[in-house]
Design a protein around this motif. Sequence first.
Motif, short mmCIF file in Angstrom:
data_model
loop_
_atom_site.label_atom_id
_atom_site.label_comp_id
_atom_site.label_asym_id
_atom_site.label_seq_id
_atom_site.Cartn_x
_atom_site.Cartn_y
_atom_site.Cartn_z
N PHE A 375 41.03 42.19 31.45
CA PHE A 375 39.91 41.85 31.81
C PHE A 375 39.53 40.33 31.58
O PHE A 375 40.59 39.31 31.09
CB PHE A 375 39.19 42.01 30.33
CG PHE A 375 39.18 43.49 29.83
CD1 PHE A 375 38.61 44.78 30.39
CD2 PHE A 375 40.22 44.11 29.41
CE1 PHE A 375 38.66 45.69 30.48
CE2 PHE A 375 40.80 45.40 28.58
CZ PHE A 375 39.81 45.99 28.81
N CYS A 376 38.19 40.08 31.48
CA CYS A 376 38.25 38.61 32.00
C CYS A 376 39.00 38.01 30.54
O CYS A 376 38.64 37.64 29.72
CB CYS A 376 36.19 38.22 32.13
SG CYS A 376 35.60 38.94 33.20
N ASP A 377 39.85 36.94 30.79
CA ASP A 377 40.28 36.19 30.29
C ASP A 377 40.49 34.49 30.19
O ASP A 377 40.93 34.42 31.36
CB ASP A 377 42.08 35.95 29.52
CG ASP A 377 42.44 36.52 28.89
OD1 ASP A 377 42.73 34.47 28.41
OD2 ASP A 377 42.34 36.75 28.19
N LYS A 390 45.36 31.28 42.57
CA LYS A 390 44.57 32.42 41.99
C LYS A 390 44.58 34.19 42.41
O LYS A 390 45.21 33.93 42.33
CB LYS A 390 43.27 31.45 43.07
CG LYS A 390 43.00 32.27 44.09
CD LYS A 390 42.38 31.99 45.54
CE LYS A 390 42.53 32.43 46.67
NZ LYS A 390 41.43 32.10 47.41
N PRO A 391 43.20 34.69 41.03
CA PRO A 391 44.01 36.23 40.97
C PRO A 391 43.19 37.06 42.62
O PRO A 391 43.22 36.21 42.91
CB PRO A 391 43.24 36.44 39.64
CG PRO A 391 41.90 35.43 39.46
CD PRO A 391 42.72 34.04 40.46
N GLU A 392 43.77 38.05 42.17
CA GLU A 392 43.46 38.89 42.95
C GLU A 392 41.29 39.17 43.28
O GLU A 392 40.85 38.15 42.14
CB GLU A 392 42.83 40.62 42.78
CG GLU A 392 44.63 40.92 42.72
CD GLU A 392 45.24 42.59 42.57
OE1 GLU A 392 44.59 42.76 41.34
OE2 GLU A 392 45.37 43.14 43.09
N GLU A 397 35.25 38.61 41.75
CA GLU A 397 34.06 38.82 41.95
C GLU A 397 33.91 39.15 40.83
O GLU A 397 32.33 39.24 40.25
CB GLU A 397 34.37 40.13 42.35
CG GLU A 397 34.76 39.70 44.28
CD GLU A 397 34.22 41.16 45.00
OE1 GLU A 397 34.55 42.33 44.51
OE2 GLU A 397 34.64 41.21 46.14
N LEU A 398 34.35 39.62 39.26
CA LEU A 398 34.10 39.75 38.53
C LEU A 398 33.47 39.15 36.86
O LEU A 398 32.99 38.67 36.21
CB LEU A 398 35.49 41.02 37.49
CG LEU A 398 34.76 41.81 35.86
CD1 LEU A 398 33.95 42.07 35.85
CD2 LEU A 398 35.59 42.99 35.51
N LEU A 529 30.44 45.30 34.42
CA LEU A 529 31.55 45.88 34.48
C LEU A 529 31.87 46.91 33.97
O LEU A 529 32.88 48.19 34.63
CB LEU A 529 33.01 45.37 32.63
CG LEU A 529 34.01 45.73 32.42
CD1 LEU A 529 34.39 45.29 33.54
CD2 LEU A 529 34.92 45.69 30.80
N THR A 530 30.88 47.40 33.59
CA THR A 530 30.37 49.09 33.39
C THR A 530 30.29 49.68 35.04
O THR A 530 30.35 50.29 35.44
CB THR A 530 29.38 49.63 32.53
OG1 THR A 530 29.20 48.92 31.60
CG2 THR A 530 28.96 50.94 32.74
#
Length: 584
Positions: A375-377, A390-392, A397-398, A529-530
């Motif tokens: 999750f966002c951290d 940098k991440p995926e 986007e999230l 997120l949902t």
Amino acid sequence: MVYIINDIILIFISIIMVTSKPCDILENMSCECHSSLNNQTDQLTCTNHHTPLNGSIQLTNYTLNNPRTFDSFHFTFHARDFNISAMFINQISYLFPRSYSSSNHGRRQMTIKIILTFQDYLQLHFEDYSFYQLFGEKSDFTTSLSLELTSSGHITFSPMAFSQLIVDQMSLHSSSLEPYSFEEIFNNTNIGSLAVEGCTPRVNNTLRNYFNGKIRSGKFTKMVEIVSSEEFPNYPVNSMSIEAHEPRKMNASTFISYHNLHGVHLVRPKFFFDNRSFDGFQYLPNLETIELDAETIKDNTFKHAARTRFFTLGQNIRYLSEHSFDHLDYLTRFDLSKVILDQLYPSAKCILARYLQKQQKSNPSMIILPPQAEFCDCVYDFILNLIKKKPEQSYVELCDNTQQERCQLNECDVVKSFRFPSKEQKTNQEIIPSIDESIHDNPIPFYSNPERSPSYIPRHPPVYPNSNNHIESSDSSFAETQGSHASSFKANKPIDPNEIATVDDDINSESAIHKSQVLTDIPDEHQQLTIKNKRLKSIALSLLAITVISVILVGTLIWFFNYRTPNTSNKTGFHRVPPTSSNV
């Protein structure tokens, strides 16, 4: 959900890229030939149930007249009483690739891999020279031999069973090799890398004087109660590493004479680690690799393992103390790819972030493999920015839009004070691969090439053979270390022992307004997120349906062209009447 989609895509690609069909290659064995569409890999899989093999594996006449090559072999045997004769599988060397093709230039060296699986046996015997020069004295390929002895039957070895076996990589899996010693089994062998799993053979000091085996490195893996020299004897290999699963205690002082010990891997240990856990490793100048998959690492755990250069933190880590990573000042590689940040306590994540920031300043050449985040951290964002990656795209986007708001209110001081770069500055950062891909890194060899080593290799601290006077008094006894963990895992909501205290005890009205704004932002983030999860779920179901339909279609085509028997009946419906005597 992203990982499910990745798995489905990999399955779909494997179905398309790999073809398999029955083939007549070996006598008395049912075989399947597997080939990739680009012809880069060819695998032969054969099974022998209960038919005798007449001493060794033989090629069929069709194979001798129509030769073909494979680079991977997997043979499975189900016989109850099996005798492996001399040069048991040497005839399959006719199926080895002969030379490199022009398309293989520029690629890494190819590997010839053989796996022999013995199941359901009651008696298994290896005769002399069972694998005599199987791959020849010199091979242009990397050679690999695996023996999987998965039954609980009795195993016997002739005095020269593995004699003259020359192989680059060998693995042996068995629950027991008694009553044979390591020196008896591997005498007169030449093995580059040996891996023994499931058991550790005993040693024979008398036969060691006559041992002529040449084994560059050996890794020994088993499940033990106590990690000690009794469970892991000192084997005659140049470089030795041990892997203990679910141990309850550790006696590091028993390894003082193991000067060839290079690596220690502890998987899911059932005790805490403190400043006495590795007491004894300070006498081992060649111990450089430690992999620790523990739940709790207390202060000064690595006081006696300061020479560690390659350190891996396992996925079960939960608790860290402020000085857990003290004395790890000589690291050249810190692997966090198995760590899931969401499972760490907030204080543990902050301690990890502070240590990495400190190491980036004092040791900028250290290789850091970043952890995972579901999750966002903000700690995850901080670590990636620290190592300029940098991440995926899915994570961006999230979480990218809420990064500033989330991280400015983070309770970790180094994260809160860190100024994240703008979107324009992030374009030059390296993209982090998916979680599954980030784990597949090339292993660090025990004998590393100095030319390929990192530019910064600090000098090891000196070894003190008689350094008992230099050992500081410990804060807690070893017995307390082994039993103190039981109570902390029984609570429904465990309390973080290293919880970070807030800077200000009094909360003013301005901070209260700020917190109320954050609470209004939380539902928006959960709603995004949902929606994202629903969208990914629909994509996953669609890909799954496509995969099932493709499998059914391919199976139908194969059945139609290969197994459909022709209909020889008369289409008009009339049947021929045989002549009788009445018609004459």
